[in-house]
Design a protein around this motif. Structure first.
Motif, PDB file in Angstrom:
ATOM      1  N   ALA A 397      32.590  22.637  45.608  1.00 29.69           N
ATOM      2  CA  ALA A 397      33.222  22.869  44.557  1.00 29.69           C
ATOM      3  C   ALA A 397      34.516  23.321  44.434  1.00 29.69           C
ATOM      4  N   THR A 398      35.197  22.654  43.468  1.00 28.98           N
ATOM      5  CA  THR A 398      36.837  23.167  43.282  1.00 28.98           C
ATOM      6  C   THR A 398      37.012  23.243  42.126  1.00 28.98           C
ATOM      7  N   GLY A 399      37.847  24.361  41.901  1.00 27.90           N
ATOM      8  CA  GLY A 399      38.141  24.831  40.443  1.00 27.90           C
ATOM      9  C   GLY A 399      39.258  25.917  40.609  1.00 27.90           C
ATOM     10  N   GLN A 400      39.631  26.406  39.131  1.00 24.16           N
ATOM     11  CA  GLN A 400      40.641  27.482  39.309  1.00 24.16           C
ATOM     12  C   GLN A 400      40.012  28.824  38.880  1.00 24.16           C
ATOM     13  N   ILE A 401      40.794  29.821  38.963  1.00 20.32           N
ATOM     14  CA  ILE A 401      40.248  31.206  38.837  1.00 20.32           C
ATOM     15  C   ILE A 401      39.552  31.438  37.356  1.00 20.32           C
ATOM     16  N   ASN A 402      38.622  31.992  37.382  1.00 19.67           N
ATOM     17  CA  ASN A 402      37.903  32.265  36.080  1.00 19.67           C
ATOM     18  C   ASN A 402      38.692  33.241  35.235  1.00 19.67           C
ATOM     19  N   LYS A 403      38.968  32.935  34.045  1.00 16.30           N
ATOM     20  CA  LYS A 403      39.641  33.603  33.242  1.00 16.30           C
ATOM     21  C   LYS A 403      38.876  34.968  32.887  1.00 16.30           C
ATOM     22  N   ASP A 404      37.402  34.807  32.801  1.00 14.86           N
ATOM     23  CA  ASP A 404      36.800  35.974  32.510  1.00 14.86           C
ATOM     24  C   ASP A 404      36.845  37.037  33.759  1.00 14.86           C
ATOM     25  N   GLN A 405      36.827  36.655  34.948  1.00 18.43           N
ATOM     26  CA  GLN A 405      36.899  37.444  35.805  1.00 18.43           C
ATOM     27  C   GLN A 405      38.342  38.523  35.887  1.00 18.43           C
ATOM     28  N   VAL A 406      39.496  37.734  35.487  1.00 19.94           N
ATOM     29  CA  VAL A 406      40.838  38.473  35.503  1.00 19.94           C
ATOM     30  C   VAL A 406      40.563  39.332  34.394  1.00 19.94           C
ATOM     31  N   TYR A 408      38.053  40.827  32.784  1.00 21.85           N
ATOM     32  CA  TYR A 408      37.183  41.824  33.358  1.00 21.85           C
ATOM     33  C   TYR A 408      38.086  42.977  34.110  1.00 21.85           C
ATOM     34  N   LEU A 409      38.852  42.566  35.176  1.00 24.11           N
ATOM     35  CA  LEU A 409      39.693  43.698  35.809  1.00 24.11           C
ATOM     36  C   LEU A 409      40.853  44.203  34.902  1.00 24.11           C
ATOM     37  N   GLN A 410      41.463  43.287  34.160  1.00 25.72           N
ATOM     38  CA  GLN A 410      42.433  44.008  33.246  1.00 25.72           C
ATOM     39  C   GLN A 410      42.127  44.701  32.354  1.00 25.72           C
ATOM     40  N   ALA A 411      40.611  44.764  31.830  1.00 19.74           N
ATOM     41  CA  ALA A 411      40.239  45.545  30.944  1.00 19.74           C
ATOM     42  C   ALA A 411      39.966  46.865  31.711  1.00 19.74           C
ATOM     43  N   ARG A 412      39.923  47.146  32.990  1.00 22.72           N
ATOM     44  CA  ARG A 412      39.808  48.153  33.729  1.00 22.72           C
ATOM     45  C   ARG A 412      41.140  48.663  34.333  1.00 22.72           C
ATOM     46  N   GLY A 413      42.023  48.354  33.798  1.00 20.73           N
ATOM     47  CA  GLY A 413      43.664  48.861  33.973  1.00 20.73           C
ATOM     48  C   GLY A 413      44.175  48.192  35.300  1.00 20.73           C
ATOM     49  N   ILE A 414      43.701  46.927  35.627  1.00 22.82           N
ATOM     50  CA  ILE A 414      44.263  46.317  36.776  1.00 22.82           C
ATOM     51  C   ILE A 414      45.237  45.417  36.155  1.00 22.82           C
ATOM     52  N   PRO A 415      46.585  45.431  36.591  1.00 26.47           N
ATOM     53  CA  PRO A 415      47.748  44.396  35.975  1.00 26.47           C
ATOM     54  C   PRO A 415      46.959  42.892  36.694  1.00 26.47           C
ATOM     55  N   LYS A 416      47.465  41.925  35.563  1.00 29.29           N
ATOM     56  CA  LYS A 416      47.119  40.508  35.818  1.00 29.29           C
ATOM     57  C   LYS A 416      47.374  39.841  37.093  1.00 29.29           C
ATOM     58  N   ALA A 417      48.652  40.194  37.692  1.00 28.66           N
ATOM     59  CA  ALA A 417      48.999  39.764  38.983  1.00 28.66           C
ATOM     60  C   ALA A 417      47.895  40.277  39.949  1.00 28.66           C
ATOM     61  N   GLN A 418      47.766  41.499  39.860  1.00 27.88           N
ATOM     62  CA  GLN A 418      47.218  42.286  40.971  1.00 27.88           C
ATOM     63  C   GLN A 418      45.681  41.836  40.725  1.00 27.88           C
ATOM     64  N   ALA A 419      45.205  41.522  39.706  1.00 28.15           N
ATOM     65  CA  ALA A 419      43.785  40.931  39.578  1.00 28.15           C
ATOM     66  C   ALA A 419      43.525  39.532  40.132  1.00 28.15           C
ATOM     67  N   ILE A 420      44.443  38.872  39.978  1.00 25.73           N
ATOM     68  CA  ILE A 420      44.613  37.362  40.500  1.00 25.73           C
ATOM     69  C   ILE A 420      44.480  37.535  42.112  1.00 25.73           C
ATOM     70  N   ARG A 421      45.445  38.577  42.642  1.00 25.69           N
ATOM     71  CA  ARG A 421      45.264  38.585  44.100  1.00 25.69           C
ATOM     72  C   ARG A 421      44.023  38.937  44.605  1.00 25.69           C
TER      73      ARG A 421
END
Length: 454
Positions: A397-406, A408-421
């Motif tokens: 399986a090959t794909g890109q990061i799920n935007k919903d996961q990002v 979810y983490l942003q909604a808990r105060g985590i900056p986007k760049a850190q969430a992606i990492r």
């Protein structure tokens, strides 16, 4: 100088056509082989290199017309002619940053040559453990049997042929039956000379009911801000795991970004043995790591994982070929890639189940995360089954990061760049979890995390 119009060509005409650039590269490495033979007094070694040279001049380097090399181009590689010279003088302080944080027995290879001064004292290893340099073995004709293993497949690999043609150094490890090696053996392979080839031939024998762990690290010690540094590492390892033996291996490839790395591992397992290996690839402009595994006994277990990160214009190639030849074999594989920028990832895996290999359980999974629209993943998991009572599967399986996961983490105060990492790191480190030594697992995870976080 050896040329393609020499007596070698006259006795065995070329069946392939090569471009002038490829011909020049082939002649260069053939000449290096001749130079090694001029310095050798042992007929067996000279004969081994000469036979490999004849085959090399016939077959040459692979091109993208070769099916197994369709996605791993060597166009830039053949334009640089890498030298084969002696090891340079470096100190323990120079390599300190590459040494592990856990206790281990240290073997150091510098530019493809064993460094006695940088290695631990190998004469005081535990009883039942023997380590020698291949260069020392080549000096004693009676010791050649230590070098010649069941190498039926080496000549089928282009860089395996090149390795034999330039046979020079590496390490020989033997663990006697019923011996457990408590400390891991850490083998540091360091490039220090620009446009130099490190040609390594390794042989590992783990006898009946023995156990050992080997960690191999491939790095480059380069001058500050020398972005053009390029070394070539070409490795062939033959590994024999005896009955009821257990062998754990980790290979970390983190060479300079313009270097090249080609490795072929030929692994032979006997009944009830266990082989657990992880390949971590983050370095080199073009790299290719291959496991050729023969499970030649009953109730054998194997784990082959890889965790690879590539960016820029890197090509990261990891392959496995696994043969189940007897009953009740279990093989597990998890291969994960994270690709950024214009990087290319290549995975090719084959599980072959012989007619006699009933009750085989073979699982292979490849998952890939693309961090940019220009990154590319080429994957080909395969099954070839001749038995009728097996449990085998393969997937990719090959794909890109799920935007919903990002989100979810942003909604808990985590900056986007850190969430992606965080998401990327959790994805890539999963194969590392199968490393049985937790200290080694933490060390590998730290290397991968540091690379991801730039």
């Amino acid at each position: 100088m050896t040329t393609l119009s020499s007596s070698t060509r006259e006795s065995k005409p070329l069946v392939k056509k090569f471009s002038p650039v490829v011909k020049a590269a082939m002649e260069h490495y053939a000449q290096l082989s001749d130079d090694l033979n001029k310095a050798s007094d042992h007929e067996n070694v000279v004969s081994l290199r000469q036979k490999a040279k004849q085959l090399f001049l016939q077959e040459g380097f692979p091109t993208r017309r070769d099916e197994d090399w369709g996605y791993t181009k060597l166009t830039n590689f053949v334009q640089t002619h890498y030298r084969l010279e002696g090891l340079s003088q470096i100190t323990l302080a120079d390599i300190q940053k590459f040494l592990p944080s856990y206790p281990a027995t240290r073997i150091v290879m510098v530019d493809g040559w064993f460094s006695e001064s940088l290695s631990d004292d190998l004469s005081v290893l535990p009883k039942g453990v023997s380590v020698e340099s291949i260069d020392d073995i080549l000096e004693i004709p009676a010791s050649m049997d230590k070098l010649i293993g069941p190498q039926t497949q080496i000549d089928k690999e282009p860089f395996g042929v090149l390795n034999t043609m330039l046979l020079s150094d590496g390490y020989f490890l033997q663990v006697s039956r019923n011996t457990t090696v408590e400390l891991p053996i850490f083998v540091l392979n360091v490039q220090t000379q620009n446009q130099h080839v490190s040609n390594l031939r390794n042989r590992i024998i783990i006898e009946q009911n023995a156990e050992a762990t080997v960690v191999e690290s491939y790095v480059s010690l380069t001058p500050e801000q020398n972005e053009e540094f390029s070394g070539l590492t070409n490795v062939v390892s033959e590994i024999e795991v005896g009955q009821d033996a257990r062998f754990n291996q980790v290979v970390v490839q983190a060479q300079a970004e313009r270097s090249y790395y080609f490795a072929n591992q030929f692994v032979y397992q006997a009944s009830r043995s266990v082989f657990n290996t992880l390949y971590s690839g983050t370095g080199s402009l073009t790299s290719r790591h291959q496991n050729h595994l023969q499970m030649d006994g009953e109730h054998i277990e194997s784990i082959q994982n890889s965790a690879c990160y590539a960016s820029g214009e890197q090509i990261m190639d990891s392959r496995t070929y696994t043969e189940h030849n007897e009953v009740n074999g279990v093989s597990q594989q998890l291969h994960k890639y994270v690709l950024d920028d214009s990087a290319i990832g290549v995975f090719n895996g084959m599980i072959k189940v012989a007619r006699a290999a009933q009750k085989t359980d073979g699982q292979m999974d490849n998952k890939n995360l693309l961090l940019s629209n220009s990154a590319q993943m080429d994957t080909k998991p395969q099954l070839e089954i001749y038995a009728d009572d097996v449990k085998c599967s393969h997937g990719s399986a090959t794909g890109q990061i799920n935007k919903d996961q990002v989100f979810y983490l942003q909604a808990r105060g985590i900056p986007k760049a850190q969430a992606i990492r965080m998401i990327t790191e959790a994805f890539l480190l999963e194969p590392v979890e199968d490393i049985r030594n937790p200290e080694i697992g933490k060390w590998v995870s730290a290397i991968l995390s540091q690379k991801l976080n730039g």
